[in-house]
Structures are given as structure tokens and as C-alpha cells.
Motif scaffolding. Structure first.
Motif, PDB file in Angstrom:
ATOM      1  N   HIS A   1       0.810  -1.216   0.000  1.00 52.11           N
ATOM      2  CA  HIS A   1       0.000   0.000   0.000  1.00 52.11           C
ATOM      3  C   HIS A   1       0.847   1.271   0.000  1.00 52.11           C
ATOM      4  N   HIS A  29       2.003   3.172  -4.035  1.00 53.02           N
ATOM      5  CA  HIS A  29       1.327   4.168  -4.872  1.00 53.02           C
ATOM      6  C   HIS A  29       1.829   5.590  -4.635  1.00 53.02           C
ATOM      7  N   GLU A  70      -6.651 -10.036  -3.994  1.00 49.55           N
ATOM      8  CA  GLU A  70      -6.921  -8.798  -3.258  1.00 49.55           C
ATOM      9  C   GLU A  70      -5.873  -7.733  -3.600  1.00 49.55           C
ATOM     10  N   ARG A 125      -6.762  -6.420  -7.004  1.00 52.43           N
ATOM     11  CA  ARG A 125      -7.906  -5.499  -6.932  1.00 52.43           C
ATOM     12  C   ARG A 125      -7.444  -4.134  -6.445  1.00 52.43           C
ATOM     13  N   TRP A 126      -6.651  -4.135  -5.365  1.00 55.77           N
ATOM     14  CA  TRP A 126      -6.148  -2.872  -4.815  1.00 55.77           C
ATOM     15  C   TRP A 126      -5.285  -2.144  -5.847  1.00 55.77           C
ATOM     16  N   HIS A 168      -5.129  -2.434  -9.204  1.00 54.52           N
ATOM     17  CA  HIS A 168      -5.815  -1.985 -10.407  1.00 54.52           C
ATOM     18  C   HIS A 168      -6.678  -0.755 -10.148  1.00 54.52           C
ATOM     19  N   GLU A 169      -7.174  -0.629  -8.941  1.00 52.15           N
ATOM     20  CA  GLU A 169      -7.941   0.577  -8.599  1.00 52.15           C
ATOM     21  C   GLU A 169      -7.068   1.827  -8.643  1.00 52.15           C
ATOM     22  N   ARG A 170      -5.748   1.628  -8.562  1.00 55.02           N
ATOM     23  CA  ARG A 170      -4.808   2.747  -8.531  1.00 55.02           C
ATOM     24  C   ARG A 170      -3.889   2.768  -9.751  1.00 55.02           C
ATOM     25  N   GLY A 171      -4.197   1.947 -10.728  1.00 53.39           N
ATOM     26  CA  GLY A 171      -3.405   1.914 -11.948  1.00 53.39           C
ATOM     27  C   GLY A 171      -2.056   1.238 -11.791  1.00 53.39           C
TER      28      GLY A 171
END
Length: 288
Positions: A93, A96, A121, A124-125, A127-130
Motif C-alpha cells: 500500500h 502508490h 486482493e 484489486r487494490w 488496479h484501482e490505482r493503476g
């Protein structure tokens, strides 16, 4: 120049039947050497910082990431920033905000079911942030703190059918596979299973990644790229070049105390190693 996305570099390489090389960054000099080697080779490269490197820097990602970003932006070569072998979700995390375009999330020590769950998971995390997510299936041994692992032992190598299901269930963007290499090799004696690489390429829709490439001879790397490897990870070869150069300088001048005197040739040796590997992965199509 601006940072380039890892996914972009890998996609371009894959479309052209070549690979992109990713090199481990431990110190500022590693990053500078990778940039210099890429410029000399006229080729793109990936600067990757591992979880172990972050631990070496006191668990602080920001300083070494900022240094790598600054070096990449000052370079004329297309360079990407990748966070490698991440087991900690907290570190994942942290990627990013520090400018990483990709992360290798490593749940390979978990059972298959837990690996799929944790990796899905992470995907998913990301791809939500590119963020482009790489994962590992199979056992590429040799990481610091791990027991020795025979890369040719039964059950170690990646199964193509399982890999295809894993890629679908997790949604990963790339997959590191076990095909005969091992991390931390200082001799280039690894023998790869090229038939398995070809089968994996047919079975798995995402780019394949070769870890432990420092121990793989040039011709084996060329054949691996021709068979389907799109990202080639190199770490120990840079450290070997660095240490050999430092040792030679200190042996020749035991009274030296200024680290610039021996770190400069060490950095140059790493840059030459980077350029050599880039020549191999980019010349794989023509066999040059």
C-alpha cells in the motif's frame, strides 16, 4: 525523462518478441548504474526495489524510492520503477504514493488457496490505482533467509495448467514462473527448461517473468526470451560486479579511506553489467 510504466515497457517488449530487464536497486549507486547502463545500451530498463532492500534501509521505502525516481527522471533512457517481492500488505500500500507503477506481490510461501486469495486482493487494490501487479507461482528459491532449494527438484517448477487457472483466478498482469533458475546465484550455470517455458507461454495469457537471471548464461537467456519470457530480473550480478571492483581497488590500495575512490569503479562495473544484460535481452530475436 518522465518515468515509464512497467506494464508499458513489458507490453512493448512482448509485442516485439524481446524482453525488458529489471535490475535490483539497493543503493543510490545501483540506481545510477542502471540508468547509465541503459543509456549506454540505448534500451529501456526497470529499476526494482525489493522488500529486503527496504528492510536494509530501516524499513523506510520513501528515501530509496525518491532517489531512484530522481535518477530515472534525470536519465535519457526509458526507465520504470517496480517494487519487488513484496510480502507485506503495508508495503504494498506504500507503493502508490512513492511513484511505483508496478509491484510484484509475493504470496508464494502460502498454500495455493491462500496465495490466490491474497494475490487477488492485491490485484484489486493495485488496479484501482493503476498499478500493474506481478505474482509468482512455483518455487524460485535462493532468497535471503530461505533454505537452499534445488531448482530441478520434483514439484518445484510451475505447472502450466495450474498457472493458467491461477492467472484467471487472480487477474495478475504478469507471472513469475519457476523453470530452472534460482535467486542469489553467483555463477552463471543455471540450465532452464525451455520446453516448459514454451508450454507456459501457450497456457498463460499474461507476460512471463524470469527471476534469478543472474545465474543464467547469456545463451540460455536468449533462448528463454525466444520461448516466451518477457521480463528478466537481475540482482546478484550487479552485486557481484560491485563487490569485485571494490575488492580489487582495496587490494591495490589498502590505505584508501575515501569511499568515492572505490565506489566509483564499482558503480562503473555495475553499469557495464547492466549494459551487457540489456544487450542480451534486446538482441535475443536476432541472436546477437
Amino acid at each position: 525523462m518522465p518515468l515509464v510504466g512497467t506494464g508499458e515497457l513489458v507490453a512493448e517488449a512482448r509485442a516485439e518478441g524481446r524482453a525488458v530487464a529489471a535490475f535490483n536497486v539497493i543503493t543510490l549507486e545501483h540506481a545510477e548504474a542502471i540508468a547509465a547502463g541503459a543509456e549506454a545500451a540505448g534500451a529501456p530498463a526497470i529499476l526494482q526495489i525489493s522488500e529486503n532492500a527496504v528492510k536494509f534501509h530501516g524499513g523506510r521505502l520513501a528515501p530509496i524510492a525518491a532517489a531512484a525516481v530522481a535518477v530515472a527522471r534525470a536519465s535519457s533512457a526509458p526507465l520504470a520503477l517496480h517494487l519487488d517481492h513484496v510480502e507485506s500488505v503495508d508495503l504494498l500500500h506504500a507503493a502508490h504514493p512513492e511513484g511505483f507503477s508496478s509491484v510484484m506481490f509475493d504470496a508464494s510461501k502460502l498454500s495455493y488457496g491462500d496465495n490466490v486469495k491474497a494475490t487477488a486482493e492485491a490485484v484489486r487494490w493495485g488496479h484501482e490505482r493503476g498499478i500493474w501487479i506481478e505474482a509468482e507461482l512455483g518455487k524460485v528459491g535462493g532468497k535471503d533467509g530461505e533454505p537452499p532449494l534445488d531448482a530441478h527438484a520434483p514439484g518445484v517448477r510451475t505447472d502450466p495448467a495450474e498457472a493458467a487457472v491461477y492467472a484467471e483466478e487472480t487477474g495478475v498482469d504478469a507471472l513469475a514462473v519457476a523453470v530452472g533458475s534460482s535467486h542469489a546465484m553467483t555463477a552463471r550455470t543455471a540450465s532452464l527448461d525451455h520446453e516448459l517455458i514454451a508450454r507456459l507461454r501457450e497456457a498463460v495469457p499474461v507476460p512471463l517473468v524470469l527471476h534469478g537471471s543472474s545465474g543464467v548464461p547469456d545463451e540460455e537467456i536468449r533462448r528463454a526470451v525466444a520461448a516466451g519470457m518477457a521480463k528478466i530480473n537481475v540482482g546478484t550480478a550487479l552485486n557481484t560486479a560491485f563487490t569485485r571492483a571494490v575488492r580489487a581497488h582495496l587490494d591495490a590500495d589498502p590505505k584508501v579511506v575515501d569511499p568515492r575512490k572505490y565506489v566509483r569503479p564499482a558503480r562503473d562495473a555495475m553499469a557495464a553489467t547492466v549494459a551487457d544484460f540489456l544487450g542480451v535481452v534486446n538482441g535475443a530475436v536476432s541472436g546477437s
